[in-house]
Design a protein around this motif. Structure first.
Motif, mmCIF file in Angstrom:
data_model
loop_
_atom_site.group_PDB
_atom_site.id
_atom_site.type_symbol
_atom_site.label_atom_id
_atom_site.label_comp_id
_atom_site.label_asym_id
_atom_site.label_seq_id
_atom_site.Cartn_x
_atom_site.Cartn_y
_atom_site.Cartn_z
ATOM 1 N N ALA A 59 60.754 29.986 41.813
ATOM 2 C CA ALA A 59 59.190 29.880 41.007
ATOM 3 C C ALA A 59 58.923 30.419 39.755
ATOM 4 N N LEU A 60 59.371 29.170 39.021
ATOM 5 C CA LEU A 60 59.158 29.403 37.256
ATOM 6 C C LEU A 60 57.382 28.100 37.159
ATOM 7 N N ALA A 61 56.760 27.917 36.554
ATOM 8 C CA ALA A 61 55.567 27.592 36.819
ATOM 9 C C ALA A 61 54.928 27.329 35.301
ATOM 10 N N PRO A 62 55.360 26.747 34.105
ATOM 11 C CA PRO A 62 55.465 27.179 33.107
ATOM 12 C C PRO A 62 53.875 26.740 32.867
ATOM 13 N N GLN A 63 52.841 27.288 32.444
ATOM 14 C CA GLN A 63 51.482 26.638 32.128
ATOM 15 C C GLN A 63 51.430 25.608 31.070
ATOM 16 N N LEU A 64 52.261 25.452 29.677
ATOM 17 C CA LEU A 64 52.083 24.985 28.599
ATOM 18 C C LEU A 64 53.804 24.217 28.522
ATOM 19 N N ALA A 65 53.596 23.123 27.979
ATOM 20 C CA ALA A 65 54.928 22.961 27.188
ATOM 21 C C ALA A 65 55.227 22.325 26.402
ATOM 22 N N LEU A 66 55.322 23.092 25.359
ATOM 23 C CA LEU A 66 55.617 22.257 23.507
ATOM 24 C C LEU A 66 57.065 21.820 23.583
ATOM 25 N N VAL A 67 56.867 20.253 23.591
ATOM 26 C CA VAL A 67 57.572 19.234 23.160
ATOM 27 C C VAL A 67 58.289 18.154 21.746
ATOM 28 N N SER A 68 59.437 18.087 21.568
ATOM 29 C CA SER A 68 59.651 17.274 20.215
ATOM 30 C C SER A 68 58.629 16.471 20.334
ATOM 31 N N GLY A 69 58.710 15.705 19.555
ATOM 32 C CA GLY A 69 57.825 14.012 19.729
ATOM 33 C C GLY A 69 59.081 12.788 19.656
ATOM 34 N N ALA A 70 60.088 13.810 19.622
ATOM 35 C CA ALA A 70 61.470 12.657 19.850
ATOM 36 C C ALA A 70 61.178 11.952 21.379
ATOM 37 N N ARG A 71 61.709 10.270 21.879
ATOM 38 C CA ARG A 71 61.357 10.076 23.062
ATOM 39 C C ARG A 71 62.396 11.172 23.928
ATOM 40 N N ARG A 72 63.757 11.175 23.600
ATOM 41 C CA ARG A 72 64.655 11.401 24.608
ATOM 42 C C ARG A 72 64.143 13.177 25.798
ATOM 43 N N THR A 73 63.431 14.206 24.333
ATOM 44 C CA THR A 73 62.824 14.861 24.824
ATOM 45 C C THR A 73 61.373 14.906 25.909
ATOM 46 N N ARG A 74 60.626 13.634 25.162
ATOM 47 C CA ARG A 74 59.284 13.256 26.280
ATOM 48 C C ARG A 74 59.716 12.761 27.329
ATOM 49 N N GLU A 75 60.832 11.959 27.815
ATOM 50 C CA GLU A 75 61.486 11.841 29.007
ATOM 51 C C GLU A 75 62.158 13.070 29.366
ATOM 52 N N THR A 76 62.759 13.993 29.262
ATOM 53 C CA THR A 76 62.698 15.264 29.518
ATOM 54 C C THR A 76 62.130 15.382 30.197
ATOM 55 N N TYR A 77 60.785 16.107 29.096
ATOM 56 C CA TYR A 77 59.326 16.316 29.956
ATOM 57 C C TYR A 77 58.872 16.314 31.300
ATOM 58 N N ASP A 78 58.960 14.794 31.119
ATOM 59 C CA ASP A 78 58.292 13.634 31.955
ATOM 60 C C ASP A 78 59.399 13.956 33.515
ATOM 61 N N GLY A 79 60.292 13.940 33.429
ATOM 62 C CA GLY A 79 61.112 14.324 34.626
ATOM 63 C C GLY A 79 61.157 15.308 35.277
ATOM 64 N N MET A 80 60.717 16.730 34.166
ATOM 65 C CA MET A 80 60.818 18.185 34.754
ATOM 66 C C MET A 80 59.805 18.113 35.823
ATOM 67 N N ALA A 81 58.909 17.853 35.188
ATOM 68 C CA ALA A 81 57.692 17.457 35.395
ATOM 69 C C ALA A 81 57.405 17.369 36.504
ATOM 70 N N GLY A 82 57.581 16.079 36.405
ATOM 71 C CA GLY A 82 57.342 15.504 37.895
ATOM 72 C C GLY A 82 58.008 16.243 39.484
ATOM 73 N N GLU A 83 58.382 17.669 38.786
ATOM 74 C CA GLU A 83 59.352 18.127 39.950
ATOM 75 C C GLU A 83 58.264 19.286 39.900
ATOM 76 N N LEU A 84 57.104 19.426 39.565
ATOM 77 C CA LEU A 84 56.203 20.607 39.725
ATOM 78 C C LEU A 84 54.639 20.278 39.467
ATOM 79 N N ASP A 85 54.437 20.770 40.634
ATOM 80 C CA ASP A 85 52.762 21.127 40.948
ATOM 81 C C ASP A 85 52.018 22.441 40.959
ATOM 82 N N PRO A 86 50.903 22.296 40.070
ATOM 83 C CA PRO A 86 50.832 21.174 38.948
ATOM 84 C C PRO A 86 51.881 21.273 37.440
ATOM 85 N N ALA A 87 52.048 20.189 36.915
ATOM 86 C CA ALA A 87 52.943 20.371 35.818
ATOM 87 C C ALA A 87 52.510 20.605 34.790
ATOM 88 N N PRO A 88 53.322 21.432 33.843
ATOM 89 C CA PRO A 88 52.860 22.138 32.642
ATOM 90 C C PRO A 88 51.493 21.318 31.686
#
Length: 170
Positions: free
Chosen positions: A46-75
């Motif tokens: 039951a953790l629903a971050p409102q904001l995601a601060l994500v490093s500019g590296a591709r691997r962190t952005r892809e991590t965000y994409d995979g994580m956010a795809g499982e959350l509604d709403p996405a941060p």
């Protein structure tokens, strides 16, 4: 006011044979599965971050994409180039700059900075069995969840309560 901060190390990344800069390294197939597993774990907790601060590296952005795809709403995604190759002080400054109207945030970055920040802000006042694992082996896709009292700007060493640590796998 109590706030929630999640510190997440990016999921498993590849070392492509081709000439790819460190900043452009993608996730592996396993990394993609693990990023989605992080999102499911956050949802199950039951953790629903409102904001995601994500490093500019591709691997962190892809991590965000995979994580956010499982959350509604996405941060809300905020790419923070300063998080790439950042030291602990720089990461702490990013957290301190989170707007006060945000009650829950996730910072997706790299080691050693993420692991060191987690150890630095931990007040060690809670009995979380995985604390030792967090301190010794902050693996890819590992996330530490902290409760923070007061304003984001007031986070200092030893002022956040560790409430969970997990390494979700897909």
């Amino acid at each position: 006011m109590s706030r929630t901060l999640v510190l997440l190390r990016h999921a498993k990344s590849a070392w492509p044979d081709e000439d790819v800069s460190d900043r452009e390294r993608p996730l592996t197939t396993r990394g993609g599965r693990d990023a989605a597993a992080v999102g499911r774990w956050l949802r199950d907790q039951a953790l629903a971050p409102q904001l995601a601060l994500v490093s500019g590296a591709r691997r962190t952005r892809e991590t965000y994409d995979g994580m956010a795809g499982e959350l509604d709403p996405a941060p809300e995604l905020q790419v923070a180039d300063a998080a790439y190759a950042a030291g602990t002080g720089d990461l702490l400054d990013l957290v301190r700059d989170i707007p006060d109207d945000v009650s829950s945030a996730i910072l997706i970055g790299h080691n050693p900075g993420i692991a060191t920040l987690a150890s630095l802000i931990d007040d060690e006042a809670t009995d979380v069995p995985e604390r030792q694992q967090m301190r010794l082996n902050f693996r890819t896709a590992a996330c530490a969840v902290f409760e923070v009292d007061g304003h984001w700007s007031g986070i200092d060493p030893g002022t956040a309560r560790l409430v969970a640590f997990a390494v979700p796998r897909g």
